[in-house]
Design a protein around this motif. Sequence first.
Motif, PDB file in Angstrom:
ATOM      1  N   GLU A 185       0.847  -1.186   0.000  1.00  0.00           N
ATOM      2  CA  GLU A 185       0.000   0.000   0.000  1.00  0.00           C
ATOM      3  C   GLU A 185       0.887   1.242   0.000  1.00  0.00           C
ATOM      4  O   GLU A 185       1.913   1.293   0.689  1.00  0.00           O
ATOM      5  CB  GLU A 185      -0.933   0.002   1.203  1.00  0.00           C
ATOM      6  N   LEU A 186       0.460   2.216  -0.768  1.00  0.00           N
ATOM      7  CA  LEU A 186       1.182   3.476  -0.905  1.00  0.00           C
ATOM      8  C   LEU A 186       0.248   4.621  -0.537  1.00  0.00           C
ATOM      9  O   LEU A 186      -0.967   4.450  -0.460  1.00  0.00           O
ATOM     10  CB  LEU A 186       1.678   3.658  -2.346  1.00  0.00           C
ATOM     11  N   ALA A 187       0.817   5.791  -0.333  1.00  0.00           N
ATOM     12  CA  ALA A 187       0.007   6.987  -0.106  1.00  0.00           C
ATOM     13  C   ALA A 187       0.720   8.183  -0.728  1.00  0.00           C
ATOM     14  O   ALA A 187       1.935   8.342  -0.561  1.00  0.00           O
ATOM     15  CB  ALA A 187      -0.235   7.229   1.377  1.00  0.00           C
ATOM     16  N   GLN A 188      -0.039   8.968  -1.447  1.00  0.00           N
ATOM     17  CA  GLN A 188       0.495  10.173  -2.077  1.00  0.00           C
ATOM     18  C   GLN A 188      -0.233  11.388  -1.520  1.00  0.00           C
ATOM     19  O   GLN A 188      -1.451  11.498  -1.631  1.00  0.00           O
ATOM     20  CB  GLN A 188       0.312  10.122  -3.592  1.00  0.00           C
ATOM     21  N   TRP A 202       4.438  15.869  -1.853  1.00  0.00           N
ATOM     22  CA  TRP A 202       5.511  15.208  -1.112  1.00  0.00           C
ATOM     23  C   TRP A 202       5.862  13.911  -1.833  1.00  0.00           C
ATOM     24  O   TRP A 202       5.115  13.461  -2.720  1.00  0.00           O
ATOM     25  CB  TRP A 202       5.053  14.897   0.309  1.00  0.00           C
ATOM     26  N   PRO A 203       6.939  13.252  -1.469  1.00  0.00           N
ATOM     27  CA  PRO A 203       7.234  11.953  -2.070  1.00  0.00           C
ATOM     28  C   PRO A 203       6.144  10.930  -1.741  1.00  0.00           C
ATOM     29  O   PRO A 203       5.543  10.975  -0.665  1.00  0.00           O
ATOM     30  CB  PRO A 203       8.565  11.549  -1.404  1.00  0.00           C
ATOM     31  N   VAL A 204       5.893  10.026  -2.668  1.00  0.00           N
ATOM     32  CA  VAL A 204       4.982   8.928  -2.386  1.00  0.00           C
ATOM     33  C   VAL A 204       5.603   8.055  -1.298  1.00  0.00           C
ATOM     34  O   VAL A 204       6.824   7.873  -1.246  1.00  0.00           O
ATOM     35  CB  VAL A 204       4.690   8.098  -3.659  1.00  0.00           C
ATOM     36  N   VAL A 205       4.770   7.543  -0.377  1.00  0.00           N
ATOM     37  CA  VAL A 205       5.280   6.770   0.752  1.00  0.00           C
ATOM     38  C   VAL A 205       4.682   5.369   0.744  1.00  0.00           C
ATOM     39  O   VAL A 205       3.632   5.119   0.139  1.00  0.00           O
ATOM     40  CB  VAL A 205       4.964   7.458   2.103  1.00  0.00           C
ATOM     41  N   ALA A 245       1.749   8.171  -9.216  1.00  0.00           N
ATOM     42  CA  ALA A 245       1.084   8.491  -7.951  1.00  0.00           C
ATOM     43  C   ALA A 245       0.860   9.998  -7.834  1.00  0.00           C
ATOM     44  O   ALA A 245      -0.233  10.454  -7.446  1.00  0.00           O
ATOM     45  CB  ALA A 245       1.914   7.979  -6.784  1.00  0.00           C
ATOM     46  N   GLU A 246       1.872  10.773  -8.162  1.00  0.00           N
ATOM     47  CA  GLU A 246       1.734  12.230  -8.059  1.00  0.00           C
ATOM     48  C   GLU A 246       0.715  12.756  -9.059  1.00  0.00           C
ATOM     49  O   GLU A 246      -0.087  13.642  -8.737  1.00  0.00           O
ATOM     50  CB  GLU A 246       3.084  12.908  -8.273  1.00  0.00           C
ATOM     51  N   VAL A 290      -4.015  10.495  -0.910  1.00  0.00           N
ATOM     52  CA  VAL A 290      -4.618   9.456  -1.746  1.00  0.00           C
ATOM     53  C   VAL A 290      -3.972   8.128  -1.379  1.00  0.00           C
ATOM     54  O   VAL A 290      -2.763   7.949  -1.589  1.00  0.00           O
ATOM     55  CB  VAL A 290      -4.423   9.752  -3.246  1.00  0.00           C
ATOM     56  N   GLU A 291      -4.749   7.223  -0.812  1.00  0.00           N
ATOM     57  CA  GLU A 291      -4.247   5.890  -0.487  1.00  0.00           C
ATOM     58  C   GLU A 291      -4.329   5.022  -1.738  1.00  0.00           C
ATOM     59  O   GLU A 291      -5.363   5.011  -2.427  1.00  0.00           O
ATOM     60  CB  GLU A 291      -5.065   5.267   0.643  1.00  0.00           C
ATOM     61  N   LEU A 292      -3.252   4.282  -2.010  1.00  0.00           N
ATOM     62  CA  LEU A 292      -3.120   3.556  -3.268  1.00  0.00           C
ATOM     63  C   LEU A 292      -2.716   2.104  -3.033  1.00  0.00           C
ATOM     64  O   LEU A 292      -2.069   1.789  -2.029  1.00  0.00           O
ATOM     65  CB  LEU A 292      -2.050   4.219  -4.154  1.00  0.00           C
TER      66      LEU A 292
END
Length: 368
Positions: free
Chosen positions: A177-180, A193-196, A223-224, A242-244
């Motif tokens: 899972e990622l978050a942007q 910010w950077p995607v995490v 993502a951005e 945005v949760e990805l």
Amino acid sequence: MMVPPAIHLGLEISVLAENEGSSARLAATRVGDYHDAATVLAFAQGVDAITFDHEHVPQSVLRALVDAGVAVHPSPEALFVAQDKLVMRQRLTDLGLPVPDWARLETPADLAAFLADHGGRAVVKTARGGYDGKGVRVVSDPSEVADWFAGLSDPSVDPESTGGALLAEELVEFRRELAQSVARRPSGEIVAWPVVESVQRDGVCAEVIAPAPSSAGRLADMAEDIARTIAAELGVTGVLAVELFETTDDRILINELAMRPHNTGHWSIDGSTTSQFEQHLRAVLDLPLGDTGTFEDWSVMINVLGGPTTGTLADRLPAAMADQPSAKIHDYGKDPRPGRKVGHVTVVGDDLDDVVFRARAAADHFLD
């Protein structure tokens, strides 16, 4: 968490806390029910803008503020997309953005048909109110959400909801899972910010790594671009997270939206030139947005979930500070409770393994 940057920027900030025991009590200028329009309108007298730290303020209250001439950021129209998952899915689909396959469920038969088309398993969500794993179930039979279907016909169901329906989504096979996070101000400026990478435990965010390992290039750009598109098309003011999902077949799919500072952005307090909380204030007041660069190659944030079974986080501070002097420790002043986010720890540095070790070691001091 918006209070320290407000002080640094010379802004006067007022806080409506929902109860005397809330973690906002130290900064609260008033305590009251945010569901009550009269209470919120009274609080809003004399302020230049109203913003939120969650999405659960009723639309009726938001509309009353707007009708009274109060600047509300994000707007009721934008916030509604984050408040209602069915509205969210439809709006993102209309924008041509990547989302899991989904359907609106009004009856158990609707779910049975969706399950038949998706390998016999699916994710079912309540349209309103769910967070941190609440209001989400993985099911293989309509009987597993019979109570939710029964509740749809209950006259006490929120009249502002999407009309008594549940959301079904395909069960996504994902690597991680990622978050942007981005921020947008009314004049249109957007920064990112950077995607995490977000590591979940029992449906709750446990760890965040910024930036997400192996994300440079195409993944980070995608993502951005997704987050910038949502912020611009929905007219979001303030921070948008945005949760990805990064899927096993190399897709990026949108999971959830949050139109406010988000748990996956807490690392920015200690790891970024401009924290998400300062940025949110800048955006809400339409001030130039700050730089989102990082101080070190890596930032790792560990949530303290539950807290100690004896004593408080404050009791454990000396030992944690002595053991990990580079760790930044944040105590929310909440009573310990299983699964509850009662604080977080952030460590920054140039070696990811070392940073992860130090962050986890510091956080371990606050658990039994």
